[in-house]
Motif scaffolding. Structure first.
Motif, PDB file in Angstrom:
ATOM      1  N   LEU A 175     -65.420 -34.957 -45.363  1.00 18.75           N
ATOM      2  CA  LEU A 175     -64.823 -33.967 -46.242  1.00 18.75           C
ATOM      3  C   LEU A 175     -64.398 -32.731 -45.465  1.00 18.75           C
ATOM      4  CD1 LEU A 175     -67.067 -34.150 -49.394  1.00 18.75           C
ATOM      5  CD2 LEU A 175     -64.709 -34.870 -49.147  1.00 18.75           C
TER       6      LEU A 175
ATOM      7  N   GLN B  76     -61.248 -33.560 -43.729  1.00 19.71           N
ATOM      8  CA  GLN B  76     -60.144 -33.585 -44.678  1.00 19.71           C
ATOM      9  C   GLN B  76     -59.688 -32.177 -45.011  1.00 19.71           C
ATOM     10  OE1 GLN B  76     -61.240 -35.438 -48.299  1.00 19.71           O
ATOM     11  NE2 GLN B  76     -59.637 -36.948 -48.153  1.00 19.71           N
ATOM     12  N   ARG B  77     -60.657 -31.319 -45.249  1.00 18.05           N
ATOM     13  CA  ARG B  77     -60.322 -29.953 -45.603  1.00 18.05           C
ATOM     14  C   ARG B  77     -59.595 -29.265 -44.476  1.00 18.05           C
ATOM     15  NH1 ARG B  77     -62.130 -26.405 -49.652  1.00 18.05           N
ATOM     16  NH2 ARG B  77     -63.519 -27.803 -50.691  1.00 18.05           N
TER      17      ARG B  77
ATOM     18  N   GLU C 211     -56.057 -30.432 -44.720  1.00 19.75           N
ATOM     19  CA  GLU C 211     -55.269 -30.399 -45.933  1.00 19.75           C
ATOM     20  C   GLU C 211     -54.971 -28.997 -46.402  1.00 19.75           C
ATOM     21  OE1 GLU C 211     -57.080 -32.944 -48.747  1.00 19.75           O
ATOM     22  OE2 GLU C 211     -56.754 -34.678 -47.467  1.00 19.75           O
TER      23      GLU C 211
ATOM     24  N   ASP D 208     -70.342 -28.761 -51.427  1.00 21.01           N
ATOM     25  CA  ASP D 208     -68.906 -28.984 -51.280  1.00 21.01           C
ATOM     26  C   ASP D 208     -68.569 -30.436 -51.559  1.00 21.01           C
ATOM     27  OD1 ASP D 208     -66.751 -29.355 -48.414  1.00 21.01           O
ATOM     28  OD2 ASP D 208     -66.260 -29.104 -50.527  1.00 21.01           O
TER      29      ASP D 208
ATOM     30  N   HIS E 152     -65.320 -31.572 -52.644  1.00 16.46           N
ATOM     31  CA  HIS E 152     -63.972 -31.284 -53.141  1.00 16.46           C
ATOM     32  C   HIS E 152     -63.175 -32.545 -53.379  1.00 16.46           C
ATOM     33  CE1 HIS E 152     -62.634 -31.796 -48.939  1.00 16.46           C
ATOM     34  NE2 HIS E 152     -61.454 -32.064 -49.474  1.00 16.46           N
ATOM     35  N   HIS E 153     -63.719 -33.710 -52.970  1.00 14.36           N
ATOM     36  CA  HIS E 153     -62.942 -34.912 -53.266  1.00 14.36           C
ATOM     37  C   HIS E 153     -63.131 -35.335 -54.715  1.00 14.36           C
ATOM     38  CE1 HIS E 153     -66.933 -36.237 -52.374  1.00 14.36           C
ATOM     39  NE2 HIS E 153     -66.688 -37.495 -52.534  1.00 14.36           N
TER      40      HIS E 153
END
Lengths: 818, 644
Positions: A539, A542-543, A546, B619, B621-622
């Motif tokens: 994640l 990804q952040r 993105e 967190d 966020h997905h």
């Protein structure tokens, strides 16, 4: 061909000579014209016959036309203003037919004269209803129908009272052709004349403000109904108070949440005066740019351009009036509110009803004020009154000038409303405008004429009547579109101007700096996630890629491909082989180290493996390949962004070296300095933390701190001091209170903790108790490692990655430069 | 006895014929063009493949599909016999002397049969079965490890038009008995004289209570069973002619474990066989320079569909010898010997097996003589296993074939090919011709390149399972719920820009409950049957009393004071479908399931929620609908006692 300097000077001199001559002529003209105007005014005051009126009108018209040709700053404008004022007076004389004719236009006027109609005008106030009856273009009767004391107020009582009055005038109900009602607080519409429709009644049931004018339309309908001629009598309203047609740009203020709109001005009078003046100047209204200032009980200013009121200084948030304070100095007001010098209630009163002149001088009556000045005021009071009047003069003039700031032509400025009768005020405003514009004075208001004119136009040319519901809905949609435009997000995160080379003072800036550095590279660096079957690491990756347009890095996911695929499946990670690729192995650490050695991966990031496992492997590789020299040490540096502090603070070592000795501490400091350099901190202040600020033999850390500090004594690139306690290093007030004599007084950039316990406790305290965001990086020679822990927030993980990327890029640039 | 051959009666255009004349396309573009052609001219393509078999009656329709994509009939009107195609036809074509079956005994010796020998054996066996009054349509179960007798029985059963019901010999006695009852087996073959004591015990329990079921046993030691020799003798030397059966006549009922009891997946004769030989030609024969694979060694058990399709039927009907070996210790020595003994032999295996081999072999290889290729089916084949297989067992990465197959698929549907062009290390390869594969997200939308979603197949294919015996609704519910007309496989997959499929993981979990493997999808289906359930996701947890936690979104919501009642109702329903398993189930109500933007249920997060391992404010966020998480967190905090 460009003139030579001599020729140029000659031309300018010629211009100057002409000017002098013109000025002389101007003076002559001004004297003559002024004399004629004075005379005409006297004759008017003295009473004139209809023929004389006609003659005077013709002469005034001729004068106005001539003056318009030579209008310009200075005397010409003054004269034009005076001439026009006279002209208006002439037109208004008698029965006001001249004004109404001007307002409806020649074509409609001809029709009205041919078939004179009877029009009733309704203008309700709080205790009475002003009414007027027009026959054809002329105002025949005007009256104020008061409420009977003790009788209940309501639509029906008022309607009946008005009917009673009408019967007294002898005008039969059967002759009534139309009723023009003052507009109440309908929904916002553009200016114009509107046929009264049931929609209006519905909208008046929920008006924004409860006001007597809301009754006008219902009273009109009632009258029509009582007359039994609902189908035949035309009901209209014109230019209601809720008109709104200002430009989009006028809606903005310095605070996005607070948007203005066009409501809250005396539209009826503004439009009436403007239309009249356009007609007097022989110009079509659409091409007649003007500014009208309505100064009466309430004060509002309107800018007319292209046939619309494009800008506004409204009656509530504009200038001070007789009983409203208008715009105030917000910062001072905030201070006063916070210190309870002013209460909200008081503020509210001052904004709506007890401010302005009432607050300044204890009265809302300008006339009373000026007459008190003449008779009864002492010297101090006279001085104060003069100041107040001067204040108002400047306020009104400045509003007029402000509305002229759109670069469009201003043909005239009109001063209208009750206060326009005050010679003193008119003089002050004229003087303040310094002849920039032709100032026309139209005392009182032309509201009844305007309402009648609107209805007459509607009677004889129905196309001039607008559709209320359609205009209301269209305006609403336009305003919604405008809202969307005004609310468009330009930068979704505040992008603050940063001076070149200034130190990075927040983690957001670190993230931006990393992105910008990567943008200038041919290829972003590749980060290897060691043990990538870990949701958080994926994640975070990804952040990192993105948010924002620039990708900070590409990622190699090292570990068991089946587990990584399953984790990637659920986090919707797109494994495209370029941005993210999977390296299948059952020994992620060795594989990661191998990829580093081959240069296929530049930065390592912790995934699901333990930090010590990764560090062990990395350390072995670095030592073996010689990338970690004998003077290098692997250590952890934390960058904390604490809300109450205006710069970043680095903490080391909170994760890797448990109980470093003096030698190790020196190298830990060197690593931390490298991070500070990446953050562009010039001459970082390094505080070696102990429990106390002085050396005490019983406190080992303080003794060591002093030793270490001494080793850095000759360094120009940093300031190292020790021992310091944490509060002295971080808080200037405490440093002062304690009388600390060192140079770092609450301004530490780097905190060197005595051991891993202290470091880790500080780290966790900052994140859990102080709301700080932290970024962590492990420096192993030139290989930065991203170390995030499970509790870190998303911002924190992104900051850690960005910091590592920035350090890597800086290191590469140094290599190339070196 | 020669089987009459009827020339192909379905018109196949020259274009299609030419396109598929070469087994292996030269490059990716040609492969894609061929694939497109096979989809556009689907009927012609499959008719062409059907020409590989010999039909007693030609079919008059290639395929007839029901509107919902569930019901289907392939090669309607045709009649054929599977055993005849496997044995009689090759023998009649002069291949009687070729080897057909090789069995490597535990003591290292090799027993082998040629086609002619095998035909004789199967003929006698079939006659024996017929003598026991087993006629067309009767079920004959197999409950024994891989032995040559099992192969022979499969063939003999098919010869008479009986239906084979292979049951994994690892099944518990209870489960095996359930399978036998479920399919109404009239006979069962078990292994006697076996060194495996655990199996012997199970076998005895199974045969102990089987009224009206004939028990045949290889070897002795099984009470009340007809021995192999007796069975062969019962035919009295007569020959059993192959019985031509209609295309849709069941060939196999394969039993798989499931939470709701065993499920018998039914396969049709013609479809299964046509696809088996087609795949064999396209994938395995193509791997050989000579265009024909002499023999293939099968490691996965004979009850797995992949082995039955590619090891038994596909191989034999294509003239490839089948090599088997009972027992599955990672015997690298035996494999080396097998590779050495045969000229060109392929290895059909399973990733678990490869992992075990890797433990044993380490860095060493099999030696000079290796397998011609290694075809891997079953679980995910990780790149490092693939490289190991390529380096140690065969001649390089390109010779390791990854096949994607499921029980219901009736064989491999995606495969890598033995050429560098058509192979990517770690991928599942390209869809085989005639298969329309697509990747769909949980919202039913097709995914873009590299976006992961569920692997689905549009339309039908010949070998596809027809139904689940006695439970038609379950087949539909399990596989046809996502997109109309599409078969959903419940495997997560992504397709890259070149069209290669990559395995991402199963969509559900397989949880061990009381020693039994349970697919959470089954539990979900059991609960989803109740109309009051709008959505449900089940995850496994490792707790003392509870092994499964079901997150249920009630249709139209549920008031807090009604939750207990609904929970009881659902538990009762689950108990009816799943039996004892329901005791280990806890139900948690949610306002919505947390999903990603593409609609996937975030199971990993649910798992952590179920064990109370999620911090608020973490967190995630997905997750596209974080309010669902907040809601669940609140609930879990409200009932802390239940969490630990």
């Amino acid at each position: 061909m460009v003139d030579t300097p001599n020729r140029l000077l000659e031309s300018i001199a010629e211009l100057g000579r002409l000017r002098v001559n013109t000025r002389g002529l101007e003076r002559q003209v001004a004297e003559s014209a002024g004399a004629w105007l004075d005379q005409a005014t006297l004759r008017l005051a003295g009473g004139t016959s209809t023929d004389e009126y006609g003659q005077l009108r013709a002469e005034a018209a001729g004068l106005v036309e001539a003056l318009r040709a030579v209008a310009g700053p200075g005397r010409a404008n003054l004269l034009l203003g005076r001439a026009l004022s006279l002209f208006v007076k002439l037109e208004a004389a008698d029965d006001g037919a001249g004004l109404v004719r001007r307002m409806v236009g020649a074509r409609v006027a001809a029709r009205v004269i041919a078939a004179p109609s009877v029009v009733l005008v309704l203008n309700p106030g709080s205790t009475s209803t002003k009414v007027a009856l027009f026959e054809g273009l002329s105002k025949r009767h005007e009256f104020e129908v008061h409420l009977s004391p003790g009788a209940p107020d309501g639509i029906e009582p008022r309607a009946r009272a008005i009917l009673a009055w009408m019967s007294e005038t002898g005008v039969g109900l059967d002759r009534l052709d139309g009723i023009a009602c003052r507009g109440g607080f309908l929904k916002p519409v553009p200016t114009g004349t509107y046929r009264v429709v049931p929609e209006m009644v519905r909208d008046l049931e929920t008006p924004r403000i409860a006001h007597a004018s809301n009754m006008a339309i219902p009273i009109g309908l009632k009258i029509a109904q009582l007359a039994g001629r609902e189908q035949e009598i035309l009901l209209t309203t014109s230019d209601p108070v809720v008109s709104d047609e200002i430009d989009t740009v006028e809606r903005l203020t310095g605070f996005l949440k607070q948007k203005r709109d066009g409501s809250g001005a005396h539209y009826l009078n503004h439009k009436a005066v403007w239309r009249t003046l356009a007609s007097l100047s022989e110009r079509p209204p659409d091409e007649f740019g003007a500014i009208t200032a309505h100064v009466g009980g309430g004060v509002s200013f309107a800018r007319h351009s292209g046939g619309r009121v494009t800008a506004l200084v409204d009656a509530f948030a504009g200038v001070a009036s007789a009983n409203r304070c208008g715009v105030l100095d917000l910062p001072r007001l905030l201070t006063a509110l916070k210190s309870s010098d002013v209460t909200l209630k008081e503020l509210e009163a001052v904004v709506y009803s007890r401010g302005g002149l009432l607050s300044l001088a204890g009265t809302n009556d300008f006339r009373a004020l000026t007459s008190f000045r003449e008779k009864g005021a002492n010297e101090a009071q006279r001085a104060k009154i003069d100041l107040v009047l001067d204040f108002y003069g400047r306020q009104f003039a400045s509003s007029i000038l402000r509305l002229a700031a759109d670069g469009q032509p201003v043909e005239v400025v009109a001063l209208t409303g009750g206060l326009a009768r005050s010679a003193d005020l008119v003089e002050r405003v004229t003087a303040n405008l310094a002849g920039h514009f032709a100032l026309v004075v139209v005392p009182g208001s032309l509201e009844h004429e305007a309402l009648a004119a609107g209805l007459l136009a509607g009677l004889h040319d129905p196309s001039t009547c607008r559709d209320y519901a359609r205009e209301r809905d269209a305006l609403h949609r336009r305003r919604l579109d405008e809202e969307r435009l005004l609310d468009t997000v330009v930068f979704d995160r505040p992008v603050l101007f940063k001076k070149e080379g200034a130190p990075l003072s927040s983690l957001d800036e670190v993230i931006d700096a990393a992105r910008l550095s990567v943008r200038d590279l041919a290829e972003p660096p590749r980060i290897g996630i060691v043990g990538a079957d870990n949701d958080e690491a994926l994640l975070a990756a990804q952040r990192a890629n993105e948010e924002g347009r620039y990708r900070v890095a590409t990622f190699s996911l090292i570990g068991d491909s089946a587990a990584i695929n399953a984790a990637a499946y659920e986090t919707d990670l797109v494994l495209d082989g370029a941005q993210y690729d999977v390296v299948d192995t059952d020994d992620p650490v060795s594989e990661a180290v191998r990829l580093c050695a081959e240069g296929r991966v530049q930065i390592l990031m912790k995934g699901s493996l333990h930090t010590d496992e990764i560090l062990r492997g990395v350390f072995k590789y670095l030592k073996g390949s010689g990338k970690l020299g004998p003077n290098d040490l692997v250590s952890h540096v934390l960058v904390a962004d604490i809300p109450v502090r205006n710069k970043l603070v680095l903490v080391t070592d909170a994760a890797v070296n448990p109980y470093p000795d003096e030698e190790k501490k020196v190298r830990i400091i060197e690593n931390a300095l490298r991070v500070a350099t990446a953050l562009r901190v010039r001459r970082p202040q390094v505080a070696i933390i102990s429990a106390i600020e002085n050396v005490n033999r019983n406190v080992e850390s303080s003794v060591e701190a002093e030793r270490i500090a001494r080793r850095f004594a000759d360094r120009k690139d940093c300031l190292v001091e020790g021992p310091l306690s944490f509060d002295v290093a971080m808080d200037p007030d405490i440093a002062r209170e304690k009388g600390y004599q060192g140079r770092i007084r609450g301004t530490a950039d780097i905190l060197v903790m005595p051991d891993i316990d202290a470091g880790n406790v500080l780290y966790k305290t900052l994140t859990t108790q102080s709301g700080a965001t932290v970024a962590g990086v492990i420096l192993a020679g030139s290989l930065p490692m991203v170390l995030t822990s499970r509790g870190d927030s998303a911002r924190s993980k992104l900051a850690s990655i960005s910091l590592a990327v920035k350090m890597y890029i800086d290191a590469r640039q140094n290599e190339r430069g070196a | 006895m020669a089987a009459p051959s009827v020339p192909g009666s379905w018109p196949v255009s020259a274009e299609v014929r030419a396109a598929f004349s070469r087994a292996l396309p030269a490059d990716l573009m040609m492969a894609r063009a061929r694939h497109r052609l096979s989809l556009e001219r689907r009927t012609e393509y499959w008719a062409l493949q059907a020409e590989r078999l010999v039909w007693t009656t030609p079919f008059h329709d290639v395929v007839t599909e029901a509107d919902d994509g569930v019901g289907v009939r392939w090669f309607d009107g045709g009649r054929l016999n599977a055993c005849a195609n496997a044995l009689d036809v090759p023998v009649a074509a002069g291949g009687g002397a070729n080897r057909a079956l090789l069995a490597w005994q535990p003591d290292g010796s090799l027993a082998s049969w040629t086609y002619a020998e095998l035909l004789a054996l199967v003929d006698a066996l079939a006659a024996g079965l017929a003598a026991h009054e087993l006629t067309c349509g009767d079920r004959v179960a197999l409950y024994l490890p891989d032995v040559p007798e099992a192969v022979a029985l499969h063939l003999a059963v098919a010869r008479l038009g009986l239906v084979a019901a292979p049951i994994s010999w690892h099944f518990s006695a209870d489960l095996a008995r359930q399978c036998l009852t479920d399919c109404g087996a009239r006979a069962v073959l078990v292994a006697g004289d076996t060194p495996d004591a655990a199996y012997a015990e199970r076998r005895d329990q199974v045969v102990a209570a089987l009224p009206g079921v004939r028990v045949f046993a290889t070897g002795g030691g099984v009470a009340g069973a007809t021995s192999w020799e007796q069975l062969l003798a019962a035919g009295g030397g007569k020959s059993a002619a192959p019985v031509p059966v209609p295309s849709e006549h069941p060939l196999l009922i394969r039993y798989a474990r499931s939470a709701a009891g065993p499920r018998g997946v039914v396969f049709a004769t013609a479809g299964f066989l046509v696809q088996a030989v087609a795949t064999h030609a396209l994938v395995f024969d193509a791997a050989r320079p000579g265009g024909r694979l002499p023999s293939i060694h099968a490691c996965p058990e004979l009850d797995s569909i992949a082995t039955l399709a590619h090891g038994l039927w596909g191989a034999l009907a294509s003239g490839t010898a089948l090599s088997i070996r009972p027992g599955h210790e990672p015997d690298a020595d035996v494999l080396a010997r097998i590779a050495a003994a045969e000229d060109e032999i392929g290895l059909l295996t399973h990733p678990r097996h490869l992992m075990a081999l890797r433990e044993v072999l380490g860095e060493t290889t099999l030696g000079e003589r290796r397998f011609a290729f290694v075809a891997c089916t079953g679980d995910a084949l990780t790149p490092r296993l693939l490289r190991f297989a390529g380096a140690a067992l065969t001649h390089g990465d390109a010779c390791v074939l990854n096949l994607w197959a499921q029980t219901e698929s009736g064989g491999a549907l995606l495969a890598t090919r033995p050429s560098a062009e058509l192979n990517r290390v770690g991928s599942l390869g390209l869809p085989l011709p005639g298969l329309d594969a697509l990747v769909v997200n949980d919202l039913g939308q097709p995914c873009r390149w590299n976006e992961s979603g569920q692997l689905c197949f549009r339309g039908t294919w010949p070998a596809r399972a027809r139904d689940i015996l006695g439970d038609p609704g379950r087949f539909r519910q399990a596989h046809f719920g996502l997109l109309p007309g599409c078969f959903a496989t419940r495997d997560g997959v992504r397709m890259d820009a070149e069209g290669f499929a990559w395995y991402m993981g199963r969509l559900d979990d397989v949880v061990k409950v009381d020693g039994e493997s349970v697919a959470t999808a089954e539990v979900e289906q059991a609960l989803a049957g109740n109309p009051r359930v709008a959505e449900v996701a089940v995850v496994g947890v490792a707790e003392r009393d509870v092994a499964l936690v079901a997150f249920v979104v009630a249709a139209g919501g549920v008031l807090p004071d009604q939750e207990a009642a609904l929970s009881d109702e659902l538990s009762a329903g689950a108990r009816a479908r799943l039996g004892d398993l329901a005791r280990r189930l806890r139900i948690v109500f949610a306002s919505a399931l947390p999903r990603t933007r593409s609609g996937k249920v975030v199971r990993r997060v649910l798992k952590r929620l179920a064990t109370g391992d999620v911090r608020p404010g973490e967190d995630l966020h997905h997750v596209a609908n974080p309010e669902s998480l907040d809601d669940l967190l609140q609930r879990s905090q409200a009932n802390p006692g239940e969490q630990r």
